[in-house]
Design a protein around this motif. Structure first.
Motif, PDB file in Angstrom:
ATOM      1  N   SER A  25      -7.932  12.645 -48.737  1.00 43.75           N
ATOM      2  CA  SER A  25      -8.057  13.791 -49.626  1.00 43.75           C
ATOM      3  C   SER A  25      -9.238  14.644 -49.196  1.00 43.75           C
ATOM      4  O   SER A  25     -10.150  14.167 -48.526  1.00 43.75           O
ATOM      5  CB  SER A  25      -8.219  13.353 -51.082  1.00 43.75           C
ATOM      6  N   GLY A  26      -9.218  15.914 -49.612  1.00 44.04           N
ATOM      7  CA  GLY A  26     -10.294  16.828 -49.292  1.00 44.04           C
ATOM      8  C   GLY A  26      -9.787  18.093 -48.628  1.00 44.04           C
ATOM      9  O   GLY A  26      -8.609  18.430 -48.706  1.00 44.04           O
ATOM     10  N   SER A  27     -10.702  18.794 -47.967  1.00 46.29           N
ATOM     11  CA  SER A  27     -10.383  20.069 -47.329  1.00 46.29           C
ATOM     12  C   SER A  27      -9.744  19.823 -45.968  1.00 46.29           C
ATOM     13  O   SER A  27     -10.354  20.031 -44.914  1.00 46.29           O
ATOM     14  CB  SER A  27     -11.645  20.922 -47.201  1.00 46.29           C
ATOM     15  N   ILE A  28      -8.500  19.402 -46.005  1.00 45.23           N
ATOM     16  CA  ILE A  28      -7.777  18.984 -44.817  1.00 45.23           C
ATOM     17  C   ILE A  28      -6.828  20.084 -44.369  1.00 45.23           C
ATOM     18  O   ILE A  28      -5.992  20.538 -45.147  1.00 45.23           O
ATOM     19  CB  ILE A  28      -6.997  17.691 -45.080  1.00 45.23           C
ATOM     20  N   PHE A  29      -6.956  20.472 -43.117  1.00 44.91           N
ATOM     21  CA  PHE A  29      -5.999  21.377 -42.511  1.00 44.91           C
ATOM     22  C   PHE A  29      -4.851  20.601 -41.872  1.00 44.91           C
ATOM     23  O   PHE A  29      -3.688  20.943 -42.037  1.00 44.91           O
ATOM     24  CB  PHE A  29      -6.676  22.273 -41.475  1.00 44.91           C
ATOM     25  N   ARG A  30      -5.208  19.554 -41.145  1.00 41.71           N
ATOM     26  CA  ARG A  30      -4.209  18.761 -40.462  1.00 41.71           C
ATOM     27  C   ARG A  30      -4.758  17.363 -40.208  1.00 41.71           C
ATOM     28  O   ARG A  30      -5.918  17.206 -39.827  1.00 41.71           O
ATOM     29  CB  ARG A  30      -3.810  19.409 -39.134  1.00 41.71           C
ATOM     30  N   ILE A  31      -3.931  16.371 -40.417  1.00 37.34           N
ATOM     31  CA  ILE A  31      -4.245  15.015 -40.016  1.00 37.34           C
ATOM     32  C   ILE A  31      -3.574  14.777 -38.668  1.00 37.34           C
ATOM     33  O   ILE A  31      -2.350  14.737 -38.577  1.00 37.34           O
ATOM     34  CB  ILE A  31      -3.777  13.983 -41.044  1.00 37.34           C
ATOM     35  N   ASN A  32      -4.371  14.648 -37.641  1.00 37.41           N
ATOM     36  CA  ASN A  32      -3.849  14.515 -36.284  1.00 37.41           C
ATOM     37  C   ASN A  32      -3.332  13.111 -36.012  1.00 37.41           C
ATOM     38  O   ASN A  32      -2.347  12.939 -35.288  1.00 37.41           O
ATOM     39  CB  ASN A  32      -4.920  14.890 -35.275  1.00 37.41           C
ATOM     40  N   ALA A  33      -4.001  12.124 -36.571  1.00 39.21           N
ATOM     41  CA  ALA A  33      -3.581  10.742 -36.394  1.00 39.21           C
ATOM     42  C   ALA A  33      -4.240   9.890 -37.459  1.00 39.21           C
ATOM     43  O   ALA A  33      -5.330  10.211 -37.946  1.00 39.21           O
ATOM     44  CB  ALA A  33      -3.940  10.218 -35.002  1.00 39.21           C
ATOM     45  N   MET A  34      -3.594   8.809 -37.828  1.00 40.22           N
ATOM     46  CA  MET A  34      -4.162   7.819 -38.725  1.00 40.22           C
ATOM     47  C   MET A  34      -3.871   6.442 -38.163  1.00 40.22           C
ATOM     48  O   MET A  34      -2.852   6.242 -37.492  1.00 40.22           O
ATOM     49  CB  MET A  34      -3.607   7.939 -40.143  1.00 40.22           C
ATOM     50  N   GLY A  35      -4.763   5.521 -38.454  1.00 40.45           N
ATOM     51  CA  GLY A  35      -4.569   4.179 -37.949  1.00 40.45           C
ATOM     52  C   GLY A  35      -5.296   3.146 -38.779  1.00 40.45           C
ATOM     53  O   GLY A  35      -6.057   3.470 -39.696  1.00 40.45           O
ATOM     54  N   TRP A  36      -5.022   1.908 -38.440  1.00 44.67           N
ATOM     55  CA  TRP A  36      -5.654   0.770 -39.082  1.00 44.67           C
ATOM     56  C   TRP A  36      -6.383  -0.060 -38.045  1.00 44.67           C
ATOM     57  O   TRP A  36      -5.834  -0.356 -36.982  1.00 44.67           O
ATOM     58  CB  TRP A  36      -4.621  -0.105 -39.798  1.00 44.67           C
ATOM     59  N   TYR A  37      -7.610  -0.429 -38.366  1.00 46.36           N
ATOM     60  CA  TYR A  37      -8.415  -1.341 -37.578  1.00 46.36           C
ATOM     61  C   TYR A  37      -8.726  -2.564 -38.427  1.00 46.36           C
ATOM     62  O   TYR A  37      -8.639  -2.513 -39.647  1.00 46.36           O
ATOM     63  CB  TYR A  37      -9.720  -0.683 -37.134  1.00 46.36           C
ATOM     64  N   ARG A  38      -9.091  -3.655 -37.784  1.00 47.54           N
ATOM     65  CA  ARG A  38      -9.493  -4.833 -38.535  1.00 47.54           C
ATOM     66  C   ARG A  38     -10.679  -5.505 -37.874  1.00 47.54           C
ATOM     67  O   ARG A  38     -10.871  -5.414 -36.665  1.00 47.54           O
ATOM     68  CB  ARG A  38      -8.333  -5.823 -38.702  1.00 47.54           C
ATOM     69  N   GLN A  39     -11.448  -6.199 -38.685  1.00 41.67           N
ATOM     70  CA  GLN A  39     -12.641  -6.873 -38.209  1.00 41.67           C
ATOM     71  C   GLN A  39     -12.825  -8.186 -38.950  1.00 41.67           C
ATOM     72  O   GLN A  39     -12.953  -8.203 -40.174  1.00 41.67           O
ATOM     73  CB  GLN A  39     -13.874  -5.993 -38.396  1.00 41.67           C
ATOM     74  N   ALA A  40     -12.815  -9.271 -38.207  1.00 38.12           N
ATOM     75  CA  ALA A  40     -13.103 -10.589 -38.742  1.00 38.12           C
ATOM     76  C   ALA A  40     -14.593 -10.880 -38.570  1.00 38.12           C
ATOM     77  O   ALA A  40     -15.256 -10.274 -37.718  1.00 38.12           O
ATOM     78  CB  ALA A  40     -12.266 -11.650 -38.038  1.00 38.12           C
ATOM     79  N   PRO A  41     -15.152 -11.799 -39.366  1.00 38.18           N
ATOM     80  CA  PRO A  41     -16.580 -12.099 -39.254  1.00 38.18           C
ATOM     81  C   PRO A  41     -16.984 -12.484 -37.837  1.00 38.18           C
ATOM     82  O   PRO A  41     -16.332 -13.320 -37.201  1.00 38.18           O
ATOM     83  CB  PRO A  41     -16.770 -13.265 -40.217  1.00 38.18           C
ATOM     84  N   GLY A  42     -18.037 -11.851 -37.334  1.00 34.51           N
ATOM     85  CA  GLY A  42     -18.541 -12.144 -36.009  1.00 34.51           C
ATOM     86  C   GLY A  42     -17.732 -11.567 -34.873  1.00 34.51           C
ATOM     87  O   GLY A  42     -18.019 -11.862 -33.709  1.00 34.51           O
ATOM     88  N   LYS A  43     -16.730 -10.750 -35.184  1.00 40.95           N
ATOM     89  CA  LYS A  43     -15.866 -10.205 -34.155  1.00 40.95           C
ATOM     90  C   LYS A  43     -15.901  -8.682 -34.146  1.00 40.95           C
ATOM     91  O   LYS A  43     -16.352  -8.042 -35.093  1.00 40.95           O
ATOM     92  CB  LYS A  43     -14.430 -10.698 -34.340  1.00 40.95           C
ATOM     93  N   GLN A  44     -15.412  -8.120 -33.070  1.00 37.07           N
ATOM     94  CA  GLN A  44     -15.352  -6.680 -32.885  1.00 37.07           C
ATOM     95  C   GLN A  44     -14.288  -6.067 -33.789  1.00 37.07           C
ATOM     96  O   GLN A  44     -13.281  -6.700 -34.104  1.00 37.07           O
ATOM     97  CB  GLN A  44     -15.040  -6.380 -31.416  1.00 37.07           C
ATOM     98  N   ARG A  45     -14.525  -4.825 -34.194  1.00 38.52           N
ATOM     99  CA  ARG A  45     -13.508  -4.084 -34.923  1.00 38.52           C
ATOM    100  C   ARG A  45     -12.482  -3.553 -33.926  1.00 38.52           C
ATOM    101  O   ARG A  45     -12.813  -2.780 -33.026  1.00 38.52           O
ATOM    102  CB  ARG A  45     -14.130  -2.932 -35.707  1.00 38.52           C
ATOM    103  N   ASP A  46     -11.235  -3.958 -34.083  1.00 34.93           N
ATOM    104  CA  ASP A  46     -10.185  -3.659 -33.124  1.00 34.93           C
ATOM    105  C   ASP A  46      -9.062  -2.860 -33.772  1.00 34.93           C
ATOM    106  O   ASP A  46      -8.762  -3.009 -34.957  1.00 34.93           O
ATOM    107  CB  ASP A  46      -9.594  -4.937 -32.531  1.00 34.93           C
ATOM    108  N   LEU A  47      -8.426  -2.035 -32.961  1.00 34.91           N
ATOM    109  CA  LEU A  47      -7.260  -1.285 -33.409  1.00 34.91           C
ATOM    110  C   LEU A  47      -6.095  -2.230 -33.691  1.00 34.91           C
ATOM    111  O   LEU A  47      -5.795  -3.107 -32.886  1.00 34.91           O
ATOM    112  CB  LEU A  47      -6.845  -0.269 -32.348  1.00 34.91           C
ATOM    113  N   VAL A  48      -5.429  -2.018 -34.821  1.00 33.56           N
ATOM    114  CA  VAL A  48      -4.219  -2.750 -35.167  1.00 33.56           C
ATOM    115  C   VAL A  48      -2.991  -1.884 -34.914  1.00 33.56           C
ATOM    116  O   VAL A  48      -2.043  -2.302 -34.248  1.00 33.56           O
ATOM    117  CB  VAL A  48      -4.246  -3.223 -36.625  1.00 33.56           C
TER     118      VAL A  48
END
Length: 121
Positions: A25-48
């Motif tokens: 939400s907000g002053s959005i003209f266009r959403i070019n892409a959306m995605g989900w990432y995940r991060q487990a304890p002690g691990k890198q945040r990775d693209l899902v």
């Protein structure tokens, strides 16, 4: 003024399903892409998973065939349908969006607050 609000996380048994939602939400003209990432304890945040404004998708190998990303453009919302969940999927899941704002006509990335997904017996 741009916010990403996530929902749908929780506790589920192995083999179960969850659907995550993320509304921008907000002053959005266009959403070019959306995605989900995940991060487990002690691990890198990775693209899902990720989906572009023209509908192209990509997934990390470990979720292919189990997870599906989709969009509802009228609601500025992205979903992640997660089936056949495994304990290894346990993580905090973060929504990410590449958004062009009306006020700037320039794109940048935004992050949601994260939602916990726990897969356990």
């Amino acid at each position: 003024q741009v916010q990403l609000v996530e929902s749908g996380g929780g506790l589920v048994q192995p083999g179960g399903s969850l659907r995550l939602s993320c509304a921008a939400s907000g002053s959005i003209f266009r959403i070019n892409a959306m995605g989900w990432y995940r991060q487990a304890p002690g691990k890198q945040r990775d693209l899902v998973a990720r989906i572009t404004n023209v509908g192209s998708t990509n997934y990390v190998d470990s979720v292919k065939g189990r997870f599906t990303i989709s969009r509802d453009n009228a609601k500025n919302t992205v979903y992640l349908q997660m089936n056949s969940l495994k304990p290894e999927d346990t993580a905090v899941y973060y929504c990410n969006a590449d958004i062009t704002r009306i006020i700037t006509n320039r794109s940048r990335e935004y992050w949601g607050q994260g939602t916990q997904v726990t897969v356990s017996s």
